[in-house]
Enzyme design. Structure first.
Site, PDB file in Angstrom:
ATOM      1  N   HIS A 114       0.841  -1.206   0.000  1.00 57.77           N
ATOM      2  CA  HIS A 114       0.000   0.000   0.000  1.00 57.77           C
ATOM      3  C   HIS A 114       0.874   1.253   0.000  1.00 57.77           C
ATOM      4  CE1 HIS A 114      -3.861   2.034   1.510  1.00 57.77           C
ATOM      5  NE2 HIS A 114      -2.975   3.003   1.395  1.00 57.77           N
TER       6      HIS A 114
ATOM      7  N   HIS B  40       1.226   5.375  -2.068  1.00 57.82           N
ATOM      8  CA  HIS B  40       0.653   6.369  -2.993  1.00 57.82           C
ATOM      9  C   HIS B  40       1.804   6.978  -3.780  1.00 57.82           C
ATOM     10  CE1 HIS B  40      -3.442   6.558  -1.104  1.00 57.82           C
ATOM     11  NE2 HIS B  40      -2.741   5.951  -0.150  1.00 57.82           N
TER      12      HIS B  40
ATOM     13  N   HIS C 199      -9.691   1.880   1.147  1.00 56.94           N
ATOM     14  CA  HIS C 199      -9.302   2.631   2.344  1.00 56.94           C
ATOM     15  C   HIS C 199     -10.537   2.626   3.237  1.00 56.94           C
ATOM     16  CE1 HIS C 199      -5.942   4.142   0.004  1.00 56.94           C
ATOM     17  NE2 HIS C 199      -5.506   4.865   1.024  1.00 56.94           N
TER      18      HIS C 199
ATOM     19  N   TRP D 202       1.092  13.786   3.817  1.00 59.11           N
ATOM     20  CA  TRP D 202       0.601  13.040   4.977  1.00 59.11           C
ATOM     21  C   TRP D 202       1.746  12.563   5.872  1.00 59.11           C
ATOM     22  CZ3 TRP D 202      -1.668  12.205   0.087  1.00 59.11           C
ATOM     23  CH2 TRP D 202      -2.994  12.641  -0.014  1.00 59.11           C
TER      24      TRP D 202
HETATM   25 FE   FE2 Z   1      -3.423   5.133   1.736  1.00 57.44          FE
END
Ligand code: FE2
Length: 422
Positions: free
Chosen positions: A63, A65, A216, A321
């Site tokens: 996982h 991004h 998610h 993030w």
């Molecule tokens: Fe994520």
């Protein structure tokens, strides 16, 4: 004449999925593993003496991004440290996305990951942006890197499938363009009803286009965020089970135990996969708590104990993030040991399995993954004695072999002590 191979690994300690380790030679030809034996009478174009180093299948990044990777500070730093300020910042940054911008950063990140032993990656691509630039870029990257790494792309509606009028159509277009996996974000849809509706739509699309699912799900500390039960119900009713993954599920860490134990029983029936992202969960969650402050992680230990498949992701590499990270999956496993309190010996070993075999199961890689004669020659050599040692020291990945070729090598730092004998 002994057989001539392209690559021969001498006297490495091969880690099996059962946890046993045996000292072997491994011969590689035509991109595949040709032979494994305690000693091979053979020659090769390249021979590496491993001298007892650990041979493992590659790490699996379940996982991440890649579309937002390496954008930290653009256009501004996330000062609150919350998921939701991150989504706001990304909404601003993604106005400037170009194919070249996304591709350059994604390939740079994939290289960083590969040199640290990651050869299978599932990346989300934000598809709630009108031109689908991130998705198009990652599909092009998937093709560009296929000779050395395997990339799966998730069509991920960051702003919700029903957050804007065009988003549902963009999701379907993304699947028609070739996304491997259907994504979702039910807890960020405008209402509970929209969230439930989005999950039903995700399952419909996955069945219609024959794709995997990775949602998610409940990435929030709100103990009333209960979309996981809806995903589980859909997985049971459709029989899609092992093709379904719930990512994050951090609210599961806040549910009351009576509800959580009921849910664990349902989940056992589903055969679903879970992905925890401990680096991100421990930093983004718990932000609205004073003290006591929650850890914001899903119930990894309990899921693992009941035999549910759990794998791990780095999630973010230097973006709005999470400003840190290099894509190293041993960092992720190391953090999980702490946050999930999985410090027992079998528990630490399990954390290693979550970045290897369990990740392969989540990504549905079963036939190509693993070190066996006839399989594609993808493997890594760690400067470690076993799984525990690899996590403890976040060991150097000394060699990365991809498609039968030496892709990267890294020297282990050595100490040059200057003060003489003490
Ligand atoms: Fe994520």
């Amino acid at each position: 004449m002994p057989p001539a191979y392209e690559l021969l690994l001498r006297q490495g300690r091969l880690l099996h999925s059962t946890g046993t380790i045996e000292t072997v030679d491994i011969a590689i030809a035509a991109g595949r593993i040709a032979a494994i034996a305690p000693h091979l009478e053979a020659e090769a174009q390249l021979e590496l003496d491993l001298n007892g180093k650990l041979i493992s299948p590659p790490f699996v990044e379940s996982h991440v991004h890649l579309d937002s990777a390496l954008t930290v500070g653009q256009p501004r730093w996330n000062e609150s440290g919350t998921l939701f300020e991150g989504i706001e910042i990304w909404r601003e940054r993604k106005q400037d996305l170009s194919l070249e911008d996304v591709k350059t950063r994604a390939i740079e990140t994939l290289k960083q990951q590969a040199m640290q032993g990651v050869l299978y990656v599932r990346s989300h691509a934000d598809v709630s942006e009108a031109n689908l630039v991130a998705l198009q870029a990652l599909l092009e990257v998937r093709e560009a890197v296929k000779d050395w790494t395997t990339l799966q792309v998730v069509a991920f509606p960051q702003d919700g499938i029903y957050g804007s009028p065009q988003n549902e159509r963009l999701m379907e277009t993304a699947l028609q363009m070739g996304a491997d996996v259907v994504g979702g974000i039910p807890h960020y849809e405008l209402t509970r009803e929209d969230g439930v509706k989005s999950i039903h739509r995700i399952f419909e699309l996955a069945q219609q286009y024959d794709r995997l699912i990775d949602i998610h799900c409940d990435e929030i500390d709100d103990d009333n965020s209960r979309f996981l039960e809806v995903v589980a119900a859909c997985a049971i009713r459709t029989g899609m089970g092992s093709r379904v993954t719930a990512s994050h599920t951090t609210a599961f860490g806040s549910y009351n135990n009576a509800y959580a134990y009921k849910l664990l029983g349902f989940l056992r029936r589903t055969q679903m996969n879970f992905i925890a992202n401990p680096l991100i969960n421990i930093t983004l969650q718990g932000r609205t708590d004073t003290y006591p402050k929650r850890r914001g992680l899903t119930r990894v230990k309990e899921l693992w104990q009941q035999g549910t498949n759990v794998s791990l992701g780095h999630d973010c590499v230097q973006d709005c993030w999470y400003s840190l990270g290099t894509g190293n999956m041993l960092d992720v496993a190391f953090m999980l040991v702490h946050v999930a309190q999985m410090t027992g010996r079998a528990e630490i070993d399990a954390c290693y399995d979550m970045i290897t075999w369990h990740g392969a199961k989540t990504l549905n890689l079963s036939e190509q993954y693993g070190i066996e004669v006839g399989k594609p020659a993808n493997l890594i050599v760690l400067d470690a004695s076993d799984r525990y040692d690899a996590i403890r020291r976040r060991a150097t990945v000394r060699y990365v072999i991809s498609r039968g070729k030496l892709l990267a090598s890294t020297e282990t730092p050595t100490l040059d002590w200057k003060l003489g004998k003490i």
